[in-house]
Design a protein around this motif. Structure first.
Motif, short mmCIF file in Angstrom:
data_model
loop_
_atom_site.label_atom_id
_atom_site.label_comp_id
_atom_site.label_asym_id
_atom_site.label_seq_id
_atom_site.Cartn_x
_atom_site.Cartn_y
_atom_site.Cartn_z
N GLN A 1 1.52 9.01 -1.49
CA GLN A 1 0.82 7.85 -2.02
C GLN A 1 0.30 6.98 -0.88
O GLN A 1 0.82 7.02 0.23
N THR B 1 8.63 4.98 -2.19
CA THR B 1 7.29 5.42 -2.55
C THR B 1 7.03 6.76 -1.89
O THR B 1 7.36 6.94 -0.70
N GLN C 1 6.77 5.20 -10.25
CA GLN C 1 6.25 4.13 -9.42
C GLN C 1 6.02 2.88 -10.24
O GLN C 1 5.46 2.95 -11.34
N ASP D 1 -4.72 4.71 5.94
CA ASP D 1 -4.22 3.61 5.12
C ASP D 1 -3.16 2.82 5.90
O ASP D 1 -2.19 3.38 6.40
N PRO E 1 4.57 -1.22 -9.74
CA PRO E 1 4.00 -2.19 -8.81
C PRO E 1 4.93 -3.39 -8.63
O PRO E 1 5.88 -3.58 -9.40
N GLN F 1 1.36 -6.74 3.88
CA GLN F 1 0.47 -7.73 3.27
C GLN F 1 0.99 -9.15 3.46
O GLN F 1 0.22 -10.08 3.70
N SER G 1 -0.30 1.54 1.71
CA SER G 1 -0.50 0.14 1.31
C SER G 1 0.16 -0.16 -0.04
O SER G 1 0.42 -1.32 -0.35
N GLN G 2 0.44 0.88 -0.82
CA GLN G 2 1.08 0.69 -2.12
C GLN G 2 2.60 0.84 -2.05
O GLN G 2 3.28 0.81 -3.07
N SER G 3 3.12 1.00 -0.86
CA SER G 3 4.56 1.16 -0.68
C SER G 3 5.21 -0.18 -0.38
O SER G 3 4.53 -1.21 -0.21
N SER G 4 6.52 -0.19 -0.28
CA SER G 4 7.24 -1.43 0.04
C SER G 4 6.90 -1.92 1.45
O SER G 4 6.72 -3.11 1.67
N ARG H 1 9.88 -5.84 -5.46
CA ARG H 1 9.35 -4.48 -5.40
C ARG H 1 10.50 -3.54 -5.08
O ARG H 1 11.36 -3.86 -4.26
N PHE I 1 3.65 -3.45 1.29
CA PHE I 1 3.79 -4.77 0.68
C PHE I 1 4.23 -5.80 1.73
O PHE I 1 3.70 -6.91 1.81
#
Length: 542
Positions: A290, A286, A266, A537, A268, A302, A293-296, A282, A299
């Protein structure tokens, strides 16, 4: 003799008279080219401000010649060229790679395993047994190789037109996503080129006639609608080279240490500043274990949250529910949302375009998991009118006319958790203007709203499926989108997965003592735990 000349004179007089009566030729208005960012140049194979002559069908048409742009950049290479693309069939690109390889430049190529076999070596029987879409793809590529169109492939034609044979004959190293010892990742879906550790080209297009120029079997086709960015940055090139090296490992014949899909570590998102422009990259996938929110896709979510005025989308596939929910939140906050989806995907039961339009289609009398049509639908969603044979293959969004989301990454769960993909976010009004022009070109004649055929399908399913249930849990209330933990009513909290009446009460009690500021704060509430946090999430805010 005299009579003959007299007759000729009468004929010419008639011709000139008829010509004078003809209306003058219609001048095609072409908008002037937009200025380019000095570091991030943008191209479209349907650009209305440029023209080129296709190298294979010899058709002069609007657009940027993406194949030529890629080949010319490769031709400048002095030290290295790395290519990662799902499918490579264009001979000019293959020939450009061979020339640099023969000049001593290190050339490396990665393709998807499904497309790592020359079409000239596939038997007619094997092609006949392919699914229709793949059969059509095979016929297109065989037509590309068959220069004289006589239905037979000669060794000369194969060596000059079959891109994979061209690379193999020259000894250019090439591997696919089975190099890690597996049967292949979800898809090696990247479409990027890195030249000399400085120039990066990222595109939504595969290196095929269908994706760039048009189909031989569809005369009106001008290629699937695609974009290409050419970015000059050592720092950004390093990020792409690191991604390439993870997949390459020791290369062909080396140890099976290549890493594709979820085997890659992984990383960031990485940001690069180029004068007044910022570029964030990015890479996918993912693991589903996990936080989303930390995946593509997280992203992308966001970036959508940052919108204050407009969101314009041109997407091949849109099937990620949580992104549709975020668009609804933006819409309810006054953001204008417009979306175009490829006609072959726009009205499938899992398409989020249906949610935006406020309707739903079931699959065997069951709605997609957590399906949620908008209560206040919009009519600015639809499909573009495209030449016969062409697709809307873009994967881009424009936020507030100044920020662009693009790359190879479709807005789907499989792109997020299975495929090797690229997501780029460019913050530049200059770059955004190019994508806005492309969006407006597609949107101008688009078919918006719910088509009659879809309305009939909904009516039919209501008659044949008197009680349609949710696919995941027929007894659970439908998920209603992004919920604010600090303002939601108990009923709204109970629509979230895993939250019943008692837990909803504890959440309300906890926020009255201290408002939630992050997902981690929710973990302090008794009965939440890591598993529920993962479910929530991307579905809650504060």
């Amino acid at each position: 003799m005299t009579q003959s000349y007299w007759h000729q004179g009468i004929i010419w007089l008639i011709v000139l008279t008829l010509s004078a009566c003809q209306p003058p030729p219609v001048e095609v208005h072409r908008p002037p080219p937009l200025p380019q960012d000095p570091f991030v140049q943008v191209y479209f194979n349907h650009s209305p401000s440029t023209t080129y002559k296709e190298p294979y069908r010899l058709v002069t048409r609007p657009g940027d010649n993406l194949e030529q742009i890629i080949a010319q950049a490769i031709a400048t290479a002095q030290s290295t060229v790395d290519v990662a693309v799902q499918e490579l069939r264009l001979p000019q690109i293959a020939q450009a790679l061979v020339k640099r390889h023969q000049a001593g430049v290190r050339v490396r190529v990665i393709v998807e395993n499904t497309y790592n076999r020359p079409w000239s070596e596939v038997s007619a029987q094997d092609i006949a047994n392919l699914p229709p879409r793949e059969r059509d793809r095979a016929q297109e590529n065989l037509r590309l190789i068959d220069r004289n169109n006589d239905g037979k492939l000669t060794p000369t034609e194969i060596n000059q037109r079959d891109a994979l044979v061209i690379l193999r004959n020259a000894g250019v190293p090439i591997l696919d996503d089975t190099a890690d010892g597996s049967q292949g990742s979800g898809l090696m879906h990247h479409k990027f080129v890195v030249v000399d550790g400085y120039t990066v080209m990222v595109t939504s297009a595969n290196f095929t006639t269908s994706d760039i120029h048009g189909d031989f079997q569809a005369p009106d086709s001008r290629g699937n609608a695609n974009n290409l960015l050419k970015i000059e940055s050592v720092e950004l090139a390093n990020s792409f080279t690191e991604e390439f090296n993870q997949m390459w490992g020791d290369g062909p014949g080396g140890a099976p240490d290549s890493r594709f899909g979820l085997k890659k570590p992984q990383r960031p998102a990485q940001q690069v500043t180029l004068a007044d422009t910022t570029v964030v990259v990015r890479f996918s996938p993912t693991s589903p274990t996990q936080p989303w929110s930390q995946s593509s896709n997280g992203f992308i979510d966001q970036i959508l949250q940052s919108a204050t005025q407009t969101i314009d989308l041109a997407l091949f596939v849109f099937s990620e529910q949580r992104l549709a929910d975020q668009l609804q939140t933006a819409h309810e906050q006054g953001v204008q949302v417009q979306a175009l989806i490829d006609p072959s995907f726009a009205y499938r039961y899992y398409s989020e375009g249906l949610d935006l339009l406020g309707v739903a289609l079931s699959n065997q009398c069951r709605y997609e998991a957590r399906n949620r049509p908008w209560q206040n639908p919009i009519a600015t969603v639809g499909v573009p009118k495209l030449p016969s044979g062409d697709l809307l293959h873009h994967k881009f969004g424009v936020i507030d006319g100044k920020m662009v989301i693009t790359g190879s990454h479709n807005w789907s769960a499989s792109a997020n958790t299975q495929n090797d993909e690229t997501v780029l976010v460019i913050n530049s009004p200059l770059v955004a203007a190019h994508f806005e022009r492309e969006f407006e070109r597609l949107y101008t004649n688009a078919i918006l709203g719910v088509p009659v055929a879809v309305q009939r399908s909904i009516q039919n399913q209501q008659q044949s499926c008197p009680q349609i249930t949710q696919a995941d849990d027929p007894n659970a209330p439908s998920f209603r989108g992004i919920v604010n933990l600090n303002t939601a009513t108990q009923e709204e909290l109970e629509t979230l997965p895993g939250i019943g009446p008692k837990l909803a009460e504890r959440i309300i009690t906890a926020r009255s003592q201290k408002p939630f500021t992050s997902l981690a704060d929710l973990d302090q509430v008794s009965g939440v735990g890591p598993h529920l946090l993962q479910q929530l999430d991307g579905r809650v805010t504060w």
